[in-house]
Design a protein around this motif. Sequence first.
Motif, mmCIF file in Angstrom:
data_model
loop_
_atom_site.group_PDB
_atom_site.id
_atom_site.type_symbol
_atom_site.label_atom_id
_atom_site.label_comp_id
_atom_site.label_asym_id
_atom_site.label_seq_id
_atom_site.Cartn_x
_atom_site.Cartn_y
_atom_site.Cartn_z
ATOM 1 N N ILE A 54 44.624 -44.715 -36.678
ATOM 2 C CA ILE A 54 45.847 -44.845 -37.546
ATOM 3 C C ILE A 54 47.062 -45.341 -36.583
ATOM 4 O O ILE A 54 47.361 -44.339 -35.722
ATOM 5 C CB ILE A 54 46.080 -43.488 -38.270
ATOM 6 N N VAL A 55 47.599 -46.373 -36.640
ATOM 7 C CA VAL A 55 48.665 -46.700 -36.121
ATOM 8 C C VAL A 55 49.833 -47.063 -36.817
ATOM 9 O O VAL A 55 49.703 -47.771 -37.776
ATOM 10 C CB VAL A 55 48.594 -48.079 -35.048
ATOM 11 N N GLU A 56 51.167 -46.402 -36.584
ATOM 12 C CA GLU A 56 52.104 -46.676 -37.416
ATOM 13 C C GLU A 56 53.390 -47.205 -36.410
ATOM 14 O O GLU A 56 53.456 -46.728 -35.645
ATOM 15 C CB GLU A 56 52.441 -45.335 -38.049
ATOM 16 N N GLY A 57 54.414 -47.871 -37.209
ATOM 17 C CA GLY A 57 55.449 -48.218 -36.703
ATOM 18 C C GLY A 57 56.540 -48.884 -37.711
ATOM 19 O O GLY A 57 56.169 -49.088 -38.702
ATOM 20 N N PHE A 98 50.403 -43.163 -32.918
ATOM 21 C CA PHE A 98 48.949 -43.385 -32.970
ATOM 22 C C PHE A 98 48.203 -41.871 -33.209
ATOM 23 O O PHE A 98 48.663 -40.822 -32.617
ATOM 24 C CB PHE A 98 48.436 -43.790 -31.553
ATOM 25 N N LYS A 99 47.161 -41.786 -34.197
ATOM 26 C CA LYS A 99 46.473 -40.850 -34.367
ATOM 27 C C LYS A 99 44.907 -41.130 -34.424
ATOM 28 O O LYS A 99 44.378 -42.384 -34.925
ATOM 29 C CB LYS A 99 46.753 -40.127 -35.666
ATOM 30 N N ASP A 100 44.042 -40.199 -33.962
ATOM 31 C CA ASP A 100 42.694 -40.462 -34.186
ATOM 32 C C ASP A 100 41.803 -39.226 -33.941
ATOM 33 O O ASP A 100 42.401 -38.168 -33.486
ATOM 34 C CB ASP A 100 42.124 -41.486 -33.080
ATOM 35 N N LYS A 101 40.636 -39.092 -34.649
ATOM 36 C CA LYS A 101 39.821 -38.005 -34.570
ATOM 37 C C LYS A 101 38.814 -37.811 -33.308
ATOM 38 O O LYS A 101 38.268 -38.845 -32.812
ATOM 39 C CB LYS A 101 38.830 -37.847 -35.663
ATOM 40 N N ILE A 135 42.451 -33.533 -33.641
ATOM 41 C CA ILE A 135 43.275 -34.743 -33.867
ATOM 42 C C ILE A 135 44.182 -35.019 -32.861
ATOM 43 O O ILE A 135 45.134 -34.220 -32.422
ATOM 44 C CB ILE A 135 43.826 -34.565 -35.339
ATOM 45 N N ILE A 136 44.145 -36.035 -32.126
ATOM 46 C CA ILE A 136 44.900 -36.381 -31.074
ATOM 47 C C ILE A 136 45.941 -37.529 -31.680
ATOM 48 O O ILE A 136 45.742 -38.456 -32.509
ATOM 49 C CB ILE A 136 44.443 -37.317 -29.944
ATOM 50 N N GLY A 137 47.257 -37.033 -31.016
ATOM 51 C CA GLY A 137 48.368 -37.990 -31.476
ATOM 52 C C GLY A 137 49.345 -38.572 -30.489
ATOM 53 O O GLY A 137 49.379 -37.467 -29.700
ATOM 54 N N CYS A 138 49.668 -39.665 -30.385
ATOM 55 C CA CYS A 138 50.245 -40.197 -29.109
ATOM 56 C C CYS A 138 51.768 -41.064 -29.685
ATOM 57 O O CYS A 138 51.610 -41.600 -30.923
ATOM 58 C CB CYS A 138 49.706 -40.985 -28.177
ATOM 59 N N GLU A 139 52.839 -40.827 -28.916
ATOM 60 C CA GLU A 139 54.061 -41.728 -29.306
ATOM 61 C C GLU A 139 53.825 -42.814 -28.330
ATOM 62 O O GLU A 139 53.955 -42.573 -26.959
ATOM 63 C CB GLU A 139 55.196 -40.875 -29.093
#
Length: 433
Positions: free
Chosen positions: A169-172, A107-110, A130-134
């Motif tokens: 933005i969510v990716e998987g 996951f990513k977001d501003k 920009i924060i990013g999380c697993e």
Amino acid sequence: LQSSNNKLFMGSKIFKKRMGPIEKQGVVQAYTMLVPTVAIVMAIVLFPLLANFWISFKDVTVSDLRTAEIKVSEKFQKKPKEKGDISKIEYRFNNFSKSANIKEVSFKDKIPIGLIIKDLPSNCNLSENIIGCELGNFQPKEKKKLKFETIAEDKYFLNNENPKDSSPIVEGKSENRLLNLDLKIKNFEEIFTSPNFWKTIRISFAYSLFSAIGSLTLGILAAQLLMTTFIGRGIIRGVFLFPYIAPIIAVTITWKILTDPFFGTINGILTELEILNEPISFLQVREMTFSFVGLDFTLPVALSFVILFESWRYFPLAMIFILARLQSVPKELFEAAEIDGATPFQKFRSITWPLILGVLFVLFLLRFIWTFNKFDDIFLLTGGAAGTKTLTVDVYETGFNIGNLGTGAANAVLVFLILVFAAIFIIRFSPKE
């Protein structure tokens, strides 16, 4: 015969040996020109058939056709009004798929400039706002939440940004259940263990068999009538074609009106003749018991009327083929039989029947296959209710109403196999010519 076959074989070998470069080039060009036709046939016929076989071994539903993805919603609570105010940013993640796992979700977001995150979770990192999380793996229908507390600084009030202005933005990763090699026979087990399976089979065969016989019988009678000369024969021939060329919606609505229990013509006539004590809905009544010669008989009412409709609607096709065959017969045969004193039945049995027998077998094969595959007639008349549910109606209900594509495809495969064996059986006992 063996000698002839040997000569043909030797002749073909000599022909191959004598084939020159030009002839060989012509053969290659001929086969090359056939390639597009073969490719089109493969694409139009074989690919959907093979795809249907493949899906019949997959445990998939309509929802599995969509790409599995994580839906995210964002909330910004207690918008800061001055420096030092504490706010909350909350993200909610939801895997809407009922059967697909989604792995390695990130996951990513501003984050707006000037909002400082107090306690950053261990599975997250922050780089240039920009924060990013697993987020790990998501099971089907699984939901997760992610919350941050932020402290407002002076820079935030210069831009006055809202975290919701940027789209997360969510990716998987998720595998397509239709394309994996996980094949099962669950769908066929579900079909064969269904309590209504054999009943549906019997209804399908009765509907197809008697509809084909009925349309051929009416076709023979109509062709025999049109073989005689009378005033207005051309008009009658056109009228006979009406059931076949009329739109299916129009004729089904007409039959529904005719069989209506309140203002239908059929009920009116039968009640006036005292055949019926009270009007009935012929397309909604499953069975009716009546007495004849001291015996009680049970008649499947709705199924009988659907068969009658099918026979009426498609008898013009049989009439056209039979009439064309009869018109090619020399009139001298019938004249000679008449001189010999043959009755109409004897002429039909000894001349007409042997001549049209081959055509009847072809028509019976086609009508049986087409009727077995029929869906719109029954669906528009009864919707598959009142004991008229056939395999094709079951394919529609299972695959689209319930959304179980795998079982629906298995039903379609079963229809295909039944028709293949039925066609082989009919061709095996048909006249060789």
